[in-house]
Design an enzyme around this catalytic site. Structure first.
Site, PDB file in Angstrom:
ATOM      1  CE  LYS A 197      -1.733  -1.313  -4.649  1.00  0.00           C
ATOM      2  NZ  LYS A 197      -2.554  -0.076  -4.541  1.00  0.00           N
TER       3      LYS A 197
ATOM      4  CB  SER B 297      -2.969   0.980  -8.339  1.00  0.00           C
ATOM      5  OG  SER B 297      -3.052   1.223  -6.951  1.00  0.00           O
TER       6      SER B 297
ATOM      7  CB  SER C  97      -5.772   2.381  -5.789  1.00  0.00           C
ATOM      8  OG  SER C  97      -5.223   3.082  -6.877  1.00  0.00           O
TER       9      SER C  97
END
Lengths: 485, 95
Positions: free
Chosen positions: A78, A153, A177
């Site tokens: 990420k 997310s 997330s």
């Protein structure tokens, strides 16, 4: 054999036997990313040159007989993790040109094992979102249905693993997330106990809730990646100095005597019928495997979303004060004075959801409202945490849905922040309680969208979570399905 | 109304965040709806409940006070929007 269809454990065997080289594996993934990455918008940065160099180093380690469990495996991360010399945007315009001068501890640990960092993944800006529609780099699409969201997310992380563009990914989870996108994309995602994995070098959103974790194809790979990143780190004062168990050793498949609780407050109105049926079927599977499944109660569940959106936004408003256009990040050039420079830089650099949360958090911490909002939420957090500790007196793990519905359509909830927040109702409580939880595939809706189940474990008992998840995976075939992509 | 447009404007100054007229309008409505939703916490009796700042009970974490390697000035300044010699440069704050 298609290289990118193999799990990390399968790649490990073939790399160790020298059947394939790390460079071949990395090139297979780079080709796959070139061919399919843009369609789902998974990557913000592809590390083509450094990835090949790291793969060459991995091949040298393999030749020298010094390979570690992750050597030569292409892992995407990420874009919230600092990695030396690579851009870290956190999905934001304000960090659009930021080049990291150091490695996050999680990155350093996988580099030590000579894993290959293949790229940085799209995400909701500053990890604030449940759909990956809040990225300054455009939304990520769900590999199972390109008109649907991948969740957020860590949407890029889950979509990338699902679309087989990396062997595994790292994400972060503040209110779901990792788990929610994992369930929307039919992959395995684990949020460790707060303190199990170092947060050093991870861009902060809500510091008392943020936690780093793996997103993988199956449970064995999840255990492998967690093993690499878990453990005490003096650079993170909230990381906990407790031994990391051997997670592979916990994957025995034997559930005799295991007690699983289903919290009644999680099976309420608003839960999609297909999700409910998939969970009932999962409970039946667990009973067949010898576990005892009983109903339990987490009485303060209904208050979790309200509690979270006060605590998380308050912490975010404080953490994001550092983006002021002085030391790094975007600076507005039309400012009249220094204060105006701060205000204009932040106005130009942050997207709508980040602004909304900064505003809400600033309000909740402001003079006259602190006791009514922030302090009240911290007290409710105590009640929510106690619910879990009470439930874990009766059961070893909890079985729940991950999200009330399967993936929703792109654009469906963008204009209604509160509805978007409510989609996190089943994942937020584990963050507030600070305990570990994971998502794994357990079915599909009538229209072909993935459904995940959530297991919530006792603090620092990731081993039982992985053990419980692995047995289910062995008894089902959901994790073997791949999107037509 | 839980929050007025004037209060939103005040909070934006506290947050050092310039907002357009349109943003002030939409945020007033959105924050009002969210604050209305979180109002439900007030129905819970939390008398005598100790607030949780941190889910894992911990003592202070100390480390030895010793010199360790850090960034060079060049590394520290590499991402700066404006630099003068070995410092971050901003506009004049004292006339």
């Amino acid at each position: 054999m298609t290289i990118y269809d193999l799990t990390m454990a399968e790649l490990r065997t073939r790399l160790d036997s020298r059947e394939i080289s790390a460079v071949e594996v990395t090139n297979a993934y780079l080709d796959r990313i070139t061919a399919t990455g843009p369609d789902i918008n998974t990557f913000i940065t592809v590390c083509t040159d450094t990835a090949v160099a790291e793969a060459q180093a991995a091949d040298q380690a393999l030749a020298a007989g010094t390979a570690a469990p992750l050597t030569g495996l292409p892992i995407a991360v990420k874009d919230i993790f600092n990695a030396t010399g690579i851009r870290t945007t956190c999905g934001s315009r304000i960090l659009g040109n930021f080049i990291s001068p150091y490695d996050a501890t999680a990155i350093a640990r996988i580099k030590e094992q000579r894993a290959v960092i293949i790229g940085k993944l799209n995400m909701d800006e500053f990890a604030m979102g449940s759909s990956n529609e809040n990225s300054a780099f455009g939304p990520v699409r769900n590999p199972w249905n390109l008109t649907h969201v991948p969740g957020g997310s860590s949407g890029g992380s889950a979509a990338c693993v699902s679309a087989r563009q990396a062997a595994a990914a790292l994400g972060t989870d503040t209110g779901g997330s990792i788990r929610q996108p994992a369930s929307y994309c039919s992959v395995v995602g684990l949020k460790p106990t707060y303190g199990r994995v170092s947060r050093y070098g991870v861009v902060a959103y809500a510091s008392s809730l943020d936690q780093v974790g793996p997103i993988t194809r199956d449970v064995r790979d999840c255990a492998l990646l967690l093993q690499a990143i878990a453990g005490y780190d003096p650079a993170d004062s909230t990381s906990v100095n407790t031994p990391t168990p051997d997670y592979q050793a916990s994957l025995t498949g034997d559930l005799q005597g295991l007690r699983i609780g289903m919290p009644q407050e999680y099976f309420i109105e608003g839960l999609d019928d297909d999700v409910r049926k998939a969970l009932e079927q999962a409970a039946a599977t667990y009973r067949d495997l010898g576990a005892e499944v009983i109903e339990v109660s987490l009485p303060h569940t209904a208050y979790a979303v309200a509690c979270y959106y006060l605590i998380a936004t308050a912490e975010a408003s404080s953490n994001l004060a550092r983006y002021d256009g002085v030391r790094y990040g975007l600076r507005a050039d039309n400012a009249e004075n220094l204060i105006d420079m701060y205000m204009q830089s932040r106005a130009a650099g942050f997207g709508a959801e980040v602004k909304r949360r900064i505003m809400l958090g600033t309000y909740a911490l402001s003079s006259g409202y602190y006791d009514a909002y922030y302090l009240k939420a911290q007290k409710v957090r105590t009640l929510i945490r106690q619910d879990f500790l009470d439930a874990f007196e009766k059961v070893d793990t909890l079985l729940t849905p991950v999200a009330p519905t399967p993936a929703f359509a792109l654009g469906e909830k963008v204009n209604d922040p509160l509805q978007m927040y409510l989609s996190d109702i089943y994942t937020i409580p584990a963050n507030l309680a600070g305990t570990c939880a994971m998502s794994l595939p357990c079915g599909f809706s009538a229209n072909g969208l993935p459904i995940g189940l959530q297991l919530i474990g006792k603090p620092f008992d990731e081993a039982t979570l992985l053990h419980t998840a692995h047995a289910f995976e062995q008894a089902t075939e959901w994790h073997q399905r791949k999107p037509e992509f | 109304m839980k929050i007025t447009r004037a209060e939103v404007e005040h909070v934006s100054r506290l947050a050092r965040l310039a907002l357009s007229e349109a943003e002030l309008d939409s945020l007033t409505g959105e924050m009002d709806a969210i604050l209305d939703y979180v109002e439900q916490l007030k129905t819970l009796d939390t008398e005598g409940i100790v607030p949780t700042a941190h889910a894992v009970p911990m003592e202070n974490a100390f480390r030895p006070d010793e010199i360790r390697p850090g960034f060079t000035p060049e590394q520290a300044l590499a991402n700066a929007p404006d630099v003068a010699e070995s410092a971050f440069r901003v506009s004049r704050i004292i006339e």
